[in-house]
Scaffold this motif. Structure first.
Motif, PDB file in Angstrom:
ATOM      1  N   GLY A 188       0.817  -1.211   0.000  1.00 37.36           N
ATOM      2  CA  GLY A 188       0.000   0.000   0.000  1.00 37.36           C
ATOM      3  C   GLY A 188       0.848   1.257   0.000  1.00 37.36           C
ATOM      4  O   GLY A 188       0.528   2.239  -0.687  1.00 37.36           O
ATOM      5  N   LEU A 189       1.925   1.239   0.744  1.00 37.54           N
ATOM      6  CA  LEU A 189       2.849   2.371   0.771  1.00 37.54           C
ATOM      7  C   LEU A 189       3.420   2.602  -0.624  1.00 37.54           C
ATOM      8  O   LEU A 189       3.498   3.748  -1.093  1.00 37.54           O
ATOM      9  N   LYS A 190       3.787   1.519  -1.304  1.00 34.64           N
ATOM     10  CA  LYS A 190       4.317   1.631  -2.674  1.00 34.64           C
ATOM     11  C   LYS A 190       3.294   2.270  -3.605  1.00 34.64           C
ATOM     12  O   LYS A 190       3.653   3.078  -4.461  1.00 34.64           O
ATOM     13  N   VAL A 191       2.027   1.917  -3.441  1.00 34.87           N
ATOM     14  CA  VAL A 191       0.980   2.503  -4.279  1.00 34.87           C
ATOM     15  C   VAL A 191       0.976   4.019  -4.098  1.00 34.87           C
ATOM     16  O   VAL A 191       0.957   4.779  -5.077  1.00 34.87           O
ATOM     17  N   PHE A 242       2.237   9.777  -5.702  1.00 30.29           N
ATOM     18  CA  PHE A 242       2.892  11.063  -5.502  1.00 30.29           C
ATOM     19  C   PHE A 242       4.018  11.290  -6.510  1.00 30.29           C
ATOM     20  O   PHE A 242       4.378  12.434  -6.780  1.00 30.29           O
ATOM     21  N   THR A 243       4.543  10.218  -7.072  1.00 30.00           N
ATOM     22  CA  THR A 243       5.530  10.338  -8.143  1.00 30.00           C
ATOM     23  C   THR A 243       4.845  10.741  -9.450  1.00 30.00           C
ATOM     24  O   THR A 243       5.321  11.618 -10.169  1.00 30.00           O
ATOM     25  N   LEU A 244       3.714  10.112  -9.730  1.00 29.56           N
ATOM     26  CA  LEU A 244       2.965  10.412 -10.954  1.00 29.56           C
ATOM     27  C   LEU A 244       2.272  11.777 -10.896  1.00 29.56           C
ATOM     28  O   LEU A 244       2.161  12.469 -11.906  1.00 29.56           O
ATOM     29  N   ALA A 245       1.761  12.120  -9.723  1.00 28.40           N
ATOM     30  CA  ALA A 245       0.994  13.356  -9.553  1.00 28.40           C
ATOM     31  C   ALA A 245       1.386  14.008  -8.226  1.00 28.40           C
ATOM     32  O   ALA A 245       0.682  13.871  -7.220  1.00 28.40           O
ATOM     33  N   ASP A 304     -11.008  12.088 -12.075  1.00 28.60           N
ATOM     34  CA  ASP A 304      -9.775  11.838 -12.824  1.00 28.60           C
ATOM     35  C   ASP A 304      -8.624  11.337 -11.945  1.00 28.60           C
ATOM     36  O   ASP A 304      -7.654  10.778 -12.449  1.00 28.60           O
ATOM     37  N   HIS A 305      -8.742  11.480 -10.651  1.00 26.73           N
ATOM     38  CA  HIS A 305      -7.715  10.943  -9.749  1.00 26.73           C
ATOM     39  C   HIS A 305      -7.671   9.420  -9.797  1.00 26.73           C
ATOM     40  O   HIS A 305      -6.643   8.810  -9.494  1.00 26.73           O
ATOM     41  N   PHE A 306      -8.790   8.803 -10.157  1.00 21.34           N
ATOM     42  CA  PHE A 306      -8.837   7.345 -10.204  1.00 21.34           C
ATOM     43  C   PHE A 306      -7.916   6.784 -11.280  1.00 21.34           C
ATOM     44  O   PHE A 306      -7.416   5.670 -11.151  1.00 21.34           O
ATOM     45  N   GLY A 307      -7.677   7.540 -12.341  1.00 23.09           N
ATOM     46  CA  GLY A 307      -6.748   7.102 -13.383  1.00 23.09           C
ATOM     47  C   GLY A 307      -5.319   7.055 -12.871  1.00 23.09           C
ATOM     48  O   GLY A 307      -4.567   6.126 -13.173  1.00 23.09           O
ATOM     49  N   VAL A 308      -4.953   8.059 -12.084  1.00 20.33           N
ATOM     50  CA  VAL A 308      -3.617   8.083 -11.475  1.00 20.33           C
ATOM     51  C   VAL A 308      -3.478   6.905 -10.519  1.00 20.33           C
ATOM     52  O   VAL A 308      -2.456   6.213 -10.508  1.00 20.33           O
TER      53      VAL A 308
END
Length: 160
Positions: free
Chosen positions: A25-28, A33-36, A100-104
């Motif tokens: 979960g931490l990796k997710v 935060f890396t992507l967005a 749109d956050h669901f795509g990230v």
């Protein structure tokens, strides 16, 4: 809202491997935060020192993995988890999460799964997980749509 037998088997097999990683979960969330990078503003614990190593982010990640676990445990009866997912979606409206956050999130989940599963994350396995994620998202977004609809109705009444 069903998952084929082949996809259920792929998900259950890979889930056994994924549950061995206490930091999934931490990796997710690190991926999110890396992507967005701006997504961090949505979290109440955004100012915590060493966020990526914080108890707060790890705990939040664990909650997401628990939701996935509930879905995986009920692949044969997804209707059972529908109320939980609907509530989860409703809560996210209050946290200012947008559709749109669901795509990230989808990208972040796929990245984390690929990292953990390595060569076992075949295209078929990815398709199975994307199918599950899409079902989760579809259920959660029903509340987003209802919320948006109710705002439109109020605006129309005020404008009369």
């Amino acid at each position: 809202m069903t998952i084929t037998l082949q996809r259920r088997m792929l998900i259950m097999k890979s889930w056994k491997q994924l549950t061995k990683d206490p930091e999934l979960g931490l990796k997710v969330f690190i991926n999110i935060f890396t992507l967005a990078p701006g997504a961090v503003k949505l979290f109440s614990f955004r100012n915590v020192k060493n966020l990526f190593k914080s108890y707060q982010l790890k705990t939040h990640g664990d909650k997401i993995i628990q939701i996935f676990g509930q879905v995986v445990s009920n692949l044969d009866n997804l209707e059972y988890v529908k109320p939980t997912l609907a509530l989860f979606g409703e809560q996210h409206i209050g946290w200012h999460v947008k559709e749109d956050h669901f795509g990230v999130m989808a990208q972040a989940v796929v990245m984390a799964l690929a990292d953990d599963l390595g060569d076992d994350f075949t295209p078929e396995c990815q398709e199975a997980w994307v199918a599950i994620y899409n079902i989760i998202t579809e259920i959660m977004l029903t509340h987003f749509e209802r919320e948006d609809l109710s705002k439109n109705i109020i605006v129309e009444k005020e404008g009369q």
